[in-house]
Write a protein that holds these residues in place. Structure first.
Motif, PDB file in Angstrom:
ATOM      1  N   ASP A 108      45.437  26.359  43.359  1.00 54.23           N
ATOM      2  CA  ASP A 108      44.542  27.251  43.728  1.00 54.23           C
ATOM      3  C   ASP A 108      44.399  27.322  45.532  1.00 54.23           C
ATOM      4  OD1 ASP A 108      43.391  24.767  44.263  1.00 54.23           O
ATOM      5  OD2 ASP A 108      41.617  25.193  43.197  1.00 54.23           O
TER       6      ASP A 108
ATOM      7  N   ARG B 184      42.539  34.162  36.909  1.00 49.25           N
ATOM      8  CA  ARG B 184      43.090  35.461  37.149  1.00 49.25           C
ATOM      9  C   ARG B 184      44.811  35.007  37.575  1.00 49.25           C
ATOM     10  NH1 ARG B 184      45.034  35.233  42.590  1.00 49.25           N
ATOM     11  NH2 ARG B 184      43.592  34.626  44.185  1.00 49.25           N
TER      12      ARG B 184
ATOM     13  N   SER C 199      47.255  27.474  47.521  1.00 48.67           N
ATOM     14  CA  SER C 199      48.554  27.461  47.924  1.00 48.67           C
ATOM     15  C   SER C 199      49.065  29.135  48.219  1.00 48.67           C
ATOM     16  CB  SER C 199      49.904  27.238  47.152  1.00 48.67           C
ATOM     17  OG  SER C 199      49.472  25.724  46.764  1.00 48.67           O
ATOM     18  N   ILE C 200      49.198  29.437  49.435  1.00 48.48           N
ATOM     19  CA  ILE C 200      49.650  30.857  49.670  1.00 48.48           C
ATOM     20  C   ILE C 200      51.285  30.665  50.227  1.00 48.48           C
ATOM     21  CG2 ILE C 200      49.298  32.620  51.191  1.00 48.48           C
ATOM     22  CD1 ILE C 200      46.155  31.696  51.436  1.00 48.48           C
TER      23      ILE C 200
ATOM     24  N   ILE D 283      51.608  31.299  41.926  1.00 46.21           N
ATOM     25  CA  ILE D 283      50.691  31.313  43.028  1.00 46.21           C
ATOM     26  C   ILE D 283      50.407  32.484  43.654  1.00 46.21           C
ATOM     27  CG2 ILE D 283      51.159  28.660  43.315  1.00 46.21           C
ATOM     28  CD1 ILE D 283      52.981  29.497  45.989  1.00 46.21           C
ATOM     29  N   ASP D 284      49.603  32.634  44.738  1.00 45.07           N
ATOM     30  CA  ASP D 284      49.314  33.775  45.622  1.00 45.07           C
ATOM     31  C   ASP D 284      50.573  33.824  46.486  1.00 45.07           C
ATOM     32  OD1 ASP D 284      47.189  34.479  44.104  1.00 45.07           O
ATOM     33  OD2 ASP D 284      45.558  34.138  45.870  1.00 45.07           O
ATOM     34  N   TRP D 285      50.843  34.940  46.824  1.00 41.06           N
ATOM     35  CA  TRP D 285      52.004  35.126  47.512  1.00 41.06           C
ATOM     36  C   TRP D 285      51.846  36.491  48.744  1.00 41.06           C
ATOM     37  CZ3 TRP D 285      56.626  32.451  48.480  1.00 41.06           C
ATOM     38  CH2 TRP D 285      57.139  31.462  47.592  1.00 41.06           C
ATOM     39  N   GLN D 286      52.466  36.534  49.825  1.00 43.93           N
ATOM     40  CA  GLN D 286      52.577  37.693  50.697  1.00 43.93           C
ATOM     41  C   GLN D 286      54.089  37.794  50.875  1.00 43.93           C
ATOM     42  OE1 GLN D 286      50.270  37.110  54.165  1.00 43.93           O
ATOM     43  NE2 GLN D 286      48.357  36.455  53.260  1.00 43.93           N
ATOM     44  N   GLU D 287      54.376  39.207  50.940  1.00 41.20           N
ATOM     45  CA  GLU D 287      55.929  39.463  51.087  1.00 41.20           C
ATOM     46  C   GLU D 287      55.865  39.946  52.603  1.00 41.20           C
ATOM     47  OE1 GLU D 287      59.365  39.836  51.684  1.00 41.20           O
ATOM     48  OE2 GLU D 287      58.516  41.774  51.648  1.00 41.20           O
TER      49      GLU D 287
ATOM     50  N   SER E   8      46.024  40.423  54.396  1.00 36.12           N
ATOM     51  CA  SER E   8      46.282  40.112  52.995  1.00 36.12           C
ATOM     52  C   SER E   8      45.400  38.930  52.118  1.00 36.12           C
ATOM     53  CB  SER E   8      47.649  39.391  52.846  1.00 36.12           C
ATOM     54  OG  SER E   8      48.671  40.244  53.053  1.00 36.12           O
TER      55      SER E   8
ATOM     56  N   ALA F  80      42.777  39.675  47.109  1.00 38.78           N
ATOM     57  CA  ALA F  80      43.068  38.901  48.264  1.00 38.78           C
ATOM     58  C   ALA F  80      43.980  37.770  48.074  1.00 38.78           C
ATOM     59  CB  ALA F  80      41.839  38.463  49.071  1.00 38.78           C
ATOM     60  N   THR F  81      44.936  37.179  48.649  1.00 42.63           N
ATOM     61  CA  THR F  81      45.722  35.997  48.504  1.00 42.63           C
ATOM     62  C   THR F  81      44.812  34.883  49.176  1.00 42.63           C
ATOM     63  OG1 THR F  81      47.005  36.539  50.306  1.00 42.63           O
ATOM     64  CG2 THR F  81      47.883  37.052  48.285  1.00 42.63           C
ATOM     65  N   LEU F  82      43.916  34.203  48.292  1.00 43.17           N
ATOM     66  CA  LEU F  82      43.112  33.135  48.855  1.00 43.17           C
ATOM     67  C   LEU F  82      43.444  31.815  47.993  1.00 43.17           C
ATOM     68  CD1 LEU F  82      39.958  35.061  49.552  1.00 43.17           C
ATOM     69  CD2 LEU F  82      41.274  33.824  51.442  1.00 43.17           C
ATOM     70  N   GLY F  83      44.432  31.934  47.121  1.00 44.58           N
ATOM     71  CA  GLY F  83      44.648  30.818  46.312  1.00 44.58           C
ATOM     72  C   GLY F  83      44.562  31.297  44.656  1.00 44.58           C
ATOM     73  N   LYS F  84      45.249  31.176  43.949  1.00 45.14           N
ATOM     74  CA  LYS F  84      45.460  31.515  42.701  1.00 45.14           C
ATOM     75  C   LYS F  84      44.263  30.466  42.008  1.00 45.14           C
ATOM     76  CE  LYS F  84      47.558  32.195  38.251  1.00 45.14           C
ATOM     77  NZ  LYS F  84      46.438  31.447  37.649  1.00 45.14           N
TER      78      LYS F  84
ATOM     79  N   PRO G 109      48.425  35.642  39.728  1.00 45.00           N
ATOM     80  CA  PRO G 109      48.684  35.618  40.957  1.00 45.00           C
ATOM     81  C   PRO G 109      48.484  36.790  41.838  1.00 45.00           C
ATOM     82  CG  PRO G 109      50.397  34.774  39.685  1.00 45.00           C
ATOM     83  CD  PRO G 109      49.481  35.258  38.598  1.00 45.00           C
ATOM     84  N   ASN G 110      47.919  36.675  43.001  1.00 45.17           N
ATOM     85  CA  ASN G 110      47.742  38.016  43.754  1.00 45.17           C
ATOM     86  C   ASN G 110      49.277  38.065  44.832  1.00 45.17           C
ATOM     87  OD1 ASN G 110      45.515  38.899  42.787  1.00 45.17           O
ATOM     88  ND2 ASN G 110      44.132  37.972  44.377  1.00 45.17           N
ATOM     89  N   ILE G 111      49.688  39.046  44.609  1.00 42.41           N
ATOM     90  CA  ILE G 111      51.119  39.252  45.262  1.00 42.41           C
ATOM     91  C   ILE G 111      50.946  40.418  46.453  1.00 42.41           C
ATOM     92  CG2 ILE G 111      53.346  39.859  45.282  1.00 42.41           C
ATOM     93  CD1 ILE G 111      53.235  38.059  42.555  1.00 42.41           C
ATOM     94  N   ILE G 112      50.892  40.120  47.738  1.00 44.60           N
ATOM     95  CA  ILE G 112      50.827  41.313  48.640  1.00 44.60           C
ATOM     96  C   ILE G 112      52.167  41.682  48.985  1.00 44.60           C
ATOM     97  CG2 ILE G 112      50.184  42.159  50.838  1.00 44.60           C
ATOM     98  CD1 ILE G 112      47.591  41.645  48.641  1.00 44.60           C
ATOM     99  N   THR G 113      52.664  42.983  48.625  1.00 42.70           N
ATOM    100  CA  THR G 113      53.997  43.152  48.841  1.00 42.70           C
ATOM    101  C   THR G 113      54.003  44.876  48.972  1.00 42.70           C
ATOM    102  OG1 THR G 113      56.426  43.282  48.259  1.00 42.70           O
ATOM    103  CG2 THR G 113      54.779  43.232  46.525  1.00 42.70           C
TER     104      THR G 113
END
Lengths: 253, 361
Positions: free
Chosen positions: A51, B212, A53-54, A71-75, B72, B204-208, B214-218
């Motif tokens: 919770d 919910r 990890s990015i 986990i949450d990711w940004q590309e 993000s 928003a990617t603030l930690g899963k 996972p949030n993925i910004i792409t």
């Protein structure tokens, strides 16, 4: 004793990490990425940081890393992962922020962002996959391609007089005061996998403890790009890559 | 809004308004004529008060990608630059639009092309409103013409950006950035907590968290069927913005025979040209687009039935004039007058141009 007696929790010695998603991987059989993904999933799970990890995914073979870890990711745009990670960690200092980048992403187009983020000592972990080739785009020459190594853009072999020498960017990064960990590992044997995992964990701990920038380089195989079988690729890596990119800690403070 | 009236530069007003609005992060690289923004922020040291992060990046490319990382996370993040630096940011802006990330961008324009000049210009109109980066995307674009609006549009920019999950741009120039005027700054607002951001920005990617996915910004989608659907969603959003967010100012248009169309500093010059024209007996008014995208085509089209001609005044080679012509749609005369390369036209020459190109043509 039948099979049902053997399949019991106390006999469990190995399991897929909980944070690995149930999706088919697009990586080629024999590629190192799958093992490194698994190690990251294990470490985040063991540290209890799902919770927090990015992950920042690169452009390259690992562009879809976000599909595999829960986990949450940004590309990021190609090469810019350390810039994204800088902002994320500055704005969310309690998070585990890591980038996952290949050699083209980190050591060619993203050299500036890599060096500047490390020089600022951003409290991020950088997982750097060095297989000496551009895998995703079909096997072109990378900054880390070895001298005389054949690729689709160096069909006669890399000529250092026209293309420069293999870029030992980890050696460069280790010189920077902002860097607390610069280590070079591999995942071609069970023992190497264990060592690599320890270093990934240390890098993540450094991020959480705000110790500075940690870089874990994994000297890796790209058997498709190298046009070898997976076992041939492992042997070739040991014989040819390790002399140029020797394993071990360049810096660990 | 604060009761206190201050005297400051437009660039400084943006910096102070950002701190007061509760912006979480500013990432920028020095370039004339906008460096006062980061200098003012560094001097104010908001990390000691509101907790705002201010970081001088190694390049405009790094700046815009830092904005991408912060946006993000659902944070209020911004950057500013001037024309050459904004060109460097175009790839990142396309990614921001493609990933539907809200943020505030400020372009204090200078003359180009290339390294050009450090003097004011409006030559980045096309780049901003027609899409300077790759792909079909739009930037919500605000054009302030006073130091007060430089301050006010920080809040408006963020509100629109978050309402539509799209980058917003304050497109201004070296005149508005550097000139000093009276300004009333907004009141201080508290920065949002992580919990508030998680509620406002569930993407928003603030930690899963366990509740919910996972949030993925792409902005990546390799399946063309899905990517087309993404594009259709973007276009539908852009149509909503065009329906709801057009902003403009009408100045003395009621009885006008001739209308200037001008934005930003050019509109200030036209304001004086209107006074000069009316002293000579010419009934001249002005439509000042405040949003450059979405563009106020309708109001221009309505006046096109009533007036004898439009003169578009711009500090470029004639860019917005194309949108004015789209709005007028052939109903009446539309001409352009402007100066380039960092030259700011005077009201006298604007009035001469109105007479030559419209009134006596």
């Amino acid at each position: 004793m039948d099979a049902n007696n053997i399949i019991s929790p106390e006999n469990l010695v190995y399991a897929k990490p909980l944070l690995m998603n149930e999706v088919p991987m697009h990586y080629c059989p024999g590629c190192s990425h799958g093992v490194v993904h698994k190690l990251i999933a294990e470490v985040i799970q063991e540290m209890g940081l799902q919770d927090k990890s990015i992950g920042i995914a690169p452009v390259g073979c690992a562009v879809m890393a976000y599909k595999y870890l829960d986990i949450d990711w940004q590309e990021a745009a190609h090469g810019r992962a350390p810039a994204l990670a800088t902002a994320v960690k500055r704005l969310c200092p309690d998070k585990l922020v890591f980038t996952y980048q290949g050699d083209g992403d980190l050591a060619a187009i993203g050299t500036g962002e890599t060096i500047q983020a490390a020089n600022r000592g951003e409290n991020i972990a950088i997982i750097f996959i060095n297989n000496g080739i551009y895998g995703m785009t079909g096997g072109q020459m990378a900054p880390t391609t070895l001298n005389q190594m054949k690729t689709s853009t160096s069909p006669e072999g890399r000529d250092v007089h026209t293309s420069g020498n293999p870029l030992k960017i980890l050696d460069l990064l280790a010189l920077l005061d902002g860097v607390c960990l610069a280590t070079r590992q591999s995942v071609h044997t069970a023992a190497a996998v264990k060592r690599a995992k320890r270093m990934i964990r240390l890098a993540f701990e450094n991020s959480m403890n705000n110790k500075g920038t940690s870089i874990v380089e994994i000297v890796s195989t790209c058997n498709s790009g190298w046009k070898m079988t997976p076992t041939e690729a492992n042997d070739w890596m040991v014989e040819n890559m390790f002399p140029v990119y020797p394993l071990g800690d360049l810096k660990n403070i | 809004m604060s009761q206190e009236i201050l005297l400051m530069k437009g660039n400084e007003a943006i910096a102070h308004a950002a701190i007061r609005y509760g912006v979480d992060g500013y990432f920028g690289y020095p370039i004339t004529p906008q460096s006062e923004i980061i200098e003012t922020l560094m001097d104010a040291a908001p990390w000691k008060t509101t907790g705002m992060v201010v970081l001088q990046a190694e390049s405009e490319i790094a700046s815009i990608n830092m904005v991408y990382g912060g946006a993000s996370c659902g944070k209020y993040v911004m950057t500013s630059s001037s024309s050459p630096g904004m060109s460097l940011m175009q790839e990142g802006i396309s990614y921001l639009a493609g990933s539907e990330l809200p943020c505030l961008l400020v372009n204090v324009q200078r003359g180009g092309p290339g390294l050009g000049t450090i003097q004011p210009s409006q030559a980045d109109y096309f780049q901003t409103v027609k899409g300077g980066g790759h792909g079909d995307y739009r930037l919500i674009t605000l054009a302030p013409n006073s130091v007060q609006e430089m301050a006010d549009f920080v809040a408006l920019g963020f509100e629109l950006a978050f309402k539509y999950r799209n980058p917003a741009m304050i497109l201004t120039d070296g005149v508005i950035g550097q000139m000093m005027e009276k300004v009333r700054l907004p009141e201080y607002r508290r920065r949002r907590t992580e919990q508030e951001i998680r509620q406002q920005c569930p993407w928003a990617t603030l930690g899963k968290t366990p509740d919910r996915e996972p949030n993925i910004i792409t902005s990546l989608e390799l399946d063309p069927e899905i990517e087309e659907q993404n594009n259709i969603r973007f276009q539908n959003k852009y149509r909503e913005v065009e329906k709801n967010e057009v902003r403009y100012e009408e100045i003395m248009c009621d009885d006008a025979d001739y209308i200037f169309v001008a934005f930003g500093s050019a509109s200030r010059i036209c304001q004086r040209a209107i006074d000069l024209a009316r002293e000579e007996g010419y009934k001249v008014g002005m439509i000042r687009p405040i949003t450059l995208w979405p563009y106020p085509y309708d109001i221009i089209n309505r006046y096109a039935d009533k007036v004898k001609g439009f003169l578009t005044v711009e500090m470029n080679a004639g860019q917005m004039v194309e949108d004015v012509r789209l709005g007028v749609n052939g109903k009446t005369k539309v001409e352009y007058y402007g100066r380039m390369g960092g030259i700011v036209p005077g009201p006298d020459e604007v009035l001469v141009a109105l007479k030559e190109k419209i009134i006596n043509a």
